[in-house]
Design a protein around this motif. Sequence first.
Motif, PDB file in Angstrom:
ATOM      1  N   TYR A   4       0.891  -1.198  -0.102  1.00  0.00           N
ATOM      2  CA  TYR A   4      -0.012   0.000  -0.016  1.00  0.00           C
ATOM      3  C   TYR A   4       0.948   1.141  -0.163  1.00  0.00           C
ATOM      4  CZ  TYR A   4      -3.252   3.456   1.707  1.00  0.00           C
ATOM      5  OH  TYR A   4      -4.055   4.726   2.013  1.00  0.00           O
ATOM      6  N   SER A   5       0.254   2.175  -0.586  1.00  0.00           N
ATOM      7  CA  SER A   5       1.224   3.498  -0.638  1.00  0.00           C
ATOM      8  C   SER A   5       0.163   4.761  -0.622  1.00  0.00           C
ATOM      9  CB  SER A   5       1.967   3.567  -1.880  1.00  0.00           C
ATOM     10  OG  SER A   5       2.665   5.085  -1.835  1.00  0.00           O
ATOM     11  N   SER A   6       0.491   5.788   0.080  1.00  0.00           N
ATOM     12  CA  SER A   6      -0.453   6.905   0.146  1.00  0.00           C
ATOM     13  C   SER A   6       0.041   7.907  -1.030  1.00  0.00           C
ATOM     14  CB  SER A   6      -0.680   7.586   1.301  1.00  0.00           C
ATOM     15  OG  SER A   6       0.746   7.808   1.971  1.00  0.00           O
ATOM     16  N   LYS A   7       1.100   7.643  -1.460  1.00  0.00           N
ATOM     17  CA  LYS A   7       1.835   8.456  -2.280  1.00  0.00           C
ATOM     18  C   LYS A   7       1.177   8.503  -3.900  1.00  0.00           C
ATOM     19  CE  LYS A   7       6.349   8.265  -0.110  1.00  0.00           C
ATOM     20  NZ  LYS A   7       7.605   7.903  -0.431  1.00  0.00           N
ATOM     21  N   PRO A   8       0.969   9.597  -4.569  1.00  0.00           N
ATOM     22  CA  PRO A   8       0.472   9.351  -5.824  1.00  0.00           C
ATOM     23  C   PRO A   8       1.131   8.359  -6.841  1.00  0.00           C
ATOM     24  CG  PRO A   8       0.875  11.876  -5.236  1.00  0.00           C
ATOM     25  CD  PRO A   8       1.655  10.737  -4.229  1.00  0.00           C
ATOM     26  N   LEU A   9       0.202   7.709  -7.418  1.00  0.00           N
ATOM     27  CA  LEU A   9       0.684   6.571  -8.424  1.00  0.00           C
ATOM     28  C   LEU A   9       1.079   7.250  -9.486  1.00  0.00           C
ATOM     29  CD1 LEU A   9       0.256   3.737  -9.227  1.00  0.00           C
ATOM     30  CD2 LEU A   9      -1.689   3.880 -10.164  1.00  0.00           C
ATOM     31  N   LYS A  10       0.980   8.416  -9.872  1.00  0.00           N
ATOM     32  CA  LYS A  10       1.465   9.250 -11.175  1.00  0.00           C
ATOM     33  C   LYS A  10       3.238   9.556 -10.578  1.00  0.00           C
ATOM     34  CE  LYS A  10       0.798  12.673 -14.515  1.00  0.00           C
ATOM     35  NZ  LYS A  10      -0.438  13.625 -14.855  1.00  0.00           N
ATOM     36  N   GLY A  11       4.169   9.004 -10.932  1.00  0.00           N
ATOM     37  CA  GLY A  11       5.330   9.415 -10.821  1.00  0.00           C
ATOM     38  C   GLY A  11       6.060   8.502  -9.676  1.00  0.00           C
ATOM     39  N   SER A  12       5.213   7.758  -9.051  1.00  0.00           N
ATOM     40  CA  SER A  12       5.930   7.044  -7.761  1.00  0.00           C
ATOM     41  C   SER A  12       5.324   5.560  -7.921  1.00  0.00           C
ATOM     42  CB  SER A  12       5.447   7.495  -6.498  1.00  0.00           C
ATOM     43  OG  SER A  12       5.860   6.747  -5.489  1.00  0.00           O
ATOM     44  N   SER A  13       6.293   4.606  -7.371  1.00  0.00           N
ATOM     45  CA  SER A  13       6.284   2.981  -7.413  1.00  0.00           C
ATOM     46  C   SER A  13       6.489   2.620  -6.053  1.00  0.00           C
ATOM     47  CB  SER A  13       6.597   2.307  -8.462  1.00  0.00           C
ATOM     48  OG  SER A  13       8.136   2.499  -8.599  1.00  0.00           O
ATOM     49  N   GLU A  14       6.882   3.495  -5.059  1.00  0.00           N
ATOM     50  CA  GLU A  14       7.437   3.323  -3.825  1.00  0.00           C
ATOM     51  C   GLU A  14       6.253   2.640  -3.043  1.00  0.00           C
ATOM     52  OE1 GLU A  14      10.472   3.058  -3.036  1.00  0.00           O
ATOM     53  OE2 GLU A  14      11.060   4.089  -4.774  1.00  0.00           O
ATOM     54  N   ILE A  15       6.527   1.572  -2.087  1.00  0.00           N
ATOM     55  CA  ILE A  15       5.677   1.106  -1.185  1.00  0.00           C
ATOM     56  C   ILE A  15       5.910   1.793   0.154  1.00  0.00           C
ATOM     57  CG2 ILE A  15       4.845  -1.251  -0.115  1.00  0.00           C
ATOM     58  CD1 ILE A  15       4.041  -0.722  -3.210  1.00  0.00           C
ATOM     59  N   GLU A  16       4.970   1.915   1.012  1.00  0.00           N
ATOM     60  CA  GLU A  16       4.749   2.488   2.198  1.00  0.00           C
ATOM     61  C   GLU A  16       4.842   1.538   3.293  1.00  0.00           C
ATOM     62  OE1 GLU A  16       3.451   7.054   2.018  1.00  0.00           O
ATOM     63  OE2 GLU A  16       2.101   5.953   2.486  1.00  0.00           O
ATOM     64  N   GLU A  17       3.820   0.581   3.005  1.00  0.00           N
ATOM     65  CA  GLU A  17       3.428  -0.421   4.207  1.00  0.00           C
ATOM     66  C   GLU A  17       2.853  -1.699   3.549  1.00  0.00           C
ATOM     67  OE1 GLU A  17       0.638   0.143   7.177  1.00  0.00           O
ATOM     68  OE2 GLU A  17       0.041   1.991   6.206  1.00  0.00           O
ATOM     69  N   ASN A  18       2.724  -2.759   4.004  1.00  0.00           N
ATOM     70  CA  ASN A  18       1.802  -3.858   3.591  1.00  0.00           C
ATOM     71  C   ASN A  18       0.945  -3.928   4.523  1.00  0.00           C
ATOM     72  OD1 ASN A  18       3.783  -4.654   1.641  1.00  0.00           O
ATOM     73  ND2 ASN A  18       5.000  -5.762   3.093  1.00  0.00           N
ATOM     74  N   ILE A  19      -0.393  -4.026   4.050  1.00  0.00           N
ATOM     75  CA  ILE A  19      -1.666  -4.145   4.871  1.00  0.00           C
ATOM     76  C   ILE A  19      -2.348  -5.308   4.804  1.00  0.00           C
ATOM     77  CG2 ILE A  19      -1.907  -1.717   4.879  1.00  0.00           C
ATOM     78  CD1 ILE A  19      -3.993  -2.006   2.772  1.00  0.00           C
ATOM     79  N   ASP A  20      -2.967  -5.660   5.797  1.00  0.00           N
ATOM     80  CA  ASP A  20      -3.775  -6.923   5.765  1.00  0.00           C
ATOM     81  C   ASP A  20      -5.378  -6.668   5.310  1.00  0.00           C
ATOM     82  OD1 ASP A  20      -5.324  -6.097   7.871  1.00  0.00           O
ATOM     83  OD2 ASP A  20      -4.252  -7.365   9.324  1.00  0.00           O
ATOM     84  N   PHE A  21      -6.013  -7.753   5.051  1.00  0.00           N
ATOM     85  CA  PHE A  21      -7.433  -7.600   4.551  1.00  0.00           C
ATOM     86  C   PHE A  21      -8.194  -6.860   5.321  1.00  0.00           C
ATOM     87  CE2 PHE A  21     -11.642  -9.346   3.611  1.00  0.00           C
ATOM     88  CZ  PHE A  21     -11.859  -8.976   2.268  1.00  0.00           C
ATOM     89  N   SER A  22      -8.160  -6.779   6.556  1.00  0.00           N
ATOM     90  CA  SER A  22      -8.899  -6.319   7.349  1.00  0.00           C
ATOM     91  C   SER A  22      -8.958  -4.771   7.277  1.00  0.00           C
ATOM     92  CB  SER A  22      -9.027  -6.696   8.801  1.00  0.00           C
ATOM     93  OG  SER A  22      -9.278  -8.183   9.062  1.00  0.00           O
ATOM     94  N   LYS A  23      -7.525  -4.445   7.215  1.00  0.00           N
ATOM     95  CA  LYS A  23      -7.109  -3.105   7.217  1.00  0.00           C
ATOM     96  C   LYS A  23      -7.495  -2.521   5.813  1.00  0.00           C
ATOM     97  CE  LYS A  23      -3.577   0.632   7.923  1.00  0.00           C
ATOM     98  NZ  LYS A  23      -2.180   0.738   8.375  1.00  0.00           N
ATOM     99  N   LEU A  24      -7.547  -3.182   4.794  1.00  0.00           N
ATOM    100  CA  LEU A  24      -7.886  -2.466   3.549  1.00  0.00           C
ATOM    101  C   LEU A  24      -9.480  -2.378   3.840  1.00  0.00           C
ATOM    102  CD1 LEU A  24      -7.711  -2.282   0.330  1.00  0.00           C
ATOM    103  CD2 LEU A  24      -8.301  -4.850   0.129  1.00  0.00           C
TER     104      LEU A  24
END
Length: 435
Positions: A4-24
């Motif tokens: 998961y990433s809160s950074k814009p998809l445009k221009g970034s492919s960096e990952i911030e964290e891994n989340i589980d199904f419940s958090k999604l």
Amino acid sequence: MFSYSSKPLKGSSEIEENIDFSKLVRLIRNHPNKDIVFESTTLRQEGRDVECRNLKKSKLPWLTPNCIVKKRLLDNAINFNQNFTQSSGYIYYDVDDFSDILTKDEFITHYGHITSLISKSVTGRGISILVRINRKIETKEDFLLTYDYIKQEYFPSIKFDDKVRIFGCAWILPFDEDVFVNYDTEIEIPNFINEGSSDVYINPPQHIRGMNPYIDNKIEKEVDAIDTGVEFGSHILETKVEFDGLYCIKPTPILSIRFPRRILDGSKHKVFRKNVHDYISLNPNGSLNSTIHLVGQINKNFGKPPMEYNHFKSLVRNQYEYIKSNKNYVNLSRKTLRVIHYQKRSLIPSTVRSKLSNQIRGVLESGLTWKRIRYVINYLLDEYGTYTNQEVATTLGISKSTVKRHISNVKSNYEKQFNGIVNDIEKTVIFYAEN
């Protein structure tokens, strides 16, 4: 787990964290950027698709629904090995066309028992779904096989948007307070799909037609007693569409025997395996010998170099016996939708055929959109006694501008366009038949 990433998809492919199904699920129900989601929905409804797309990619968070990655960059073998961690345990599908299922609730009614999550898409036009599976996926090829198996086995009547048929695709986080969740379901993926056929071509493949229909004496002696009367021309090489006359307009999924012009080492097993599966699908009564005969021609003429004969023969026999012994066998090869069928297709240049096909598809799709709009209008009138263009658009998951463009039309307008294209087709067929 998902990356998961809160950074814009445009221009970034960096990952911030891994989340589980419940958090999604919590993020979908309590979206961190609700105002942006509402704005994107409005833009889509107004038909401002480019602005909508740019807004989503520059302002909204996203995740990789099919896999966990260090970085969303899996485009080649080196990047895949560096960035891929593991599969998520889910397969992501996107529905963008409600020809058969008009609402999210109806989709839940039909498919909620096999689907883990069903959410409105980020623009509100369609729906996004997650299907949980019982096995890990390690390669892009395995993902494609699994994606296609689930699609054909469990959702045969649903038109998915296959732009997301990518292992490392990004899913822009939607907002849906009423997201449907099923924690108990899990689809079992059989092991045999890895032994089936799949798309193995990067470039447009070459049809088998036009090859020399005869096999040389050496190969003929090595094949165990080819069936009497089996000539190359007697093989069925693509799905047959029976009709009278010079042409026929009938949208039909077509399975064809296809292969690259040059079949190189490293791809031969995949190509020949696919050829066997497609040949048996098209010729269900075909014998082992006729299968060896047909696929042997492909090996002989297009293998660079041809596969050693005993090895080739063993490969064909193993695939043939696997197909015949598996009562639950499913051929996963993708089919091509062909709208216009010709008795003498080869006489008409491909550019001409493509132009006519695009024209007829356009008018058929426009006519279908008009019919769906009329259907929803009748439904709203029956239920509520009134309707607005926005209500029609929302119900169908299309833009308001699309409704405005079609709503004042009448059936005869589409019939006139259709008949005009049919006249062009007829003139074209006659012209090339006479010349």
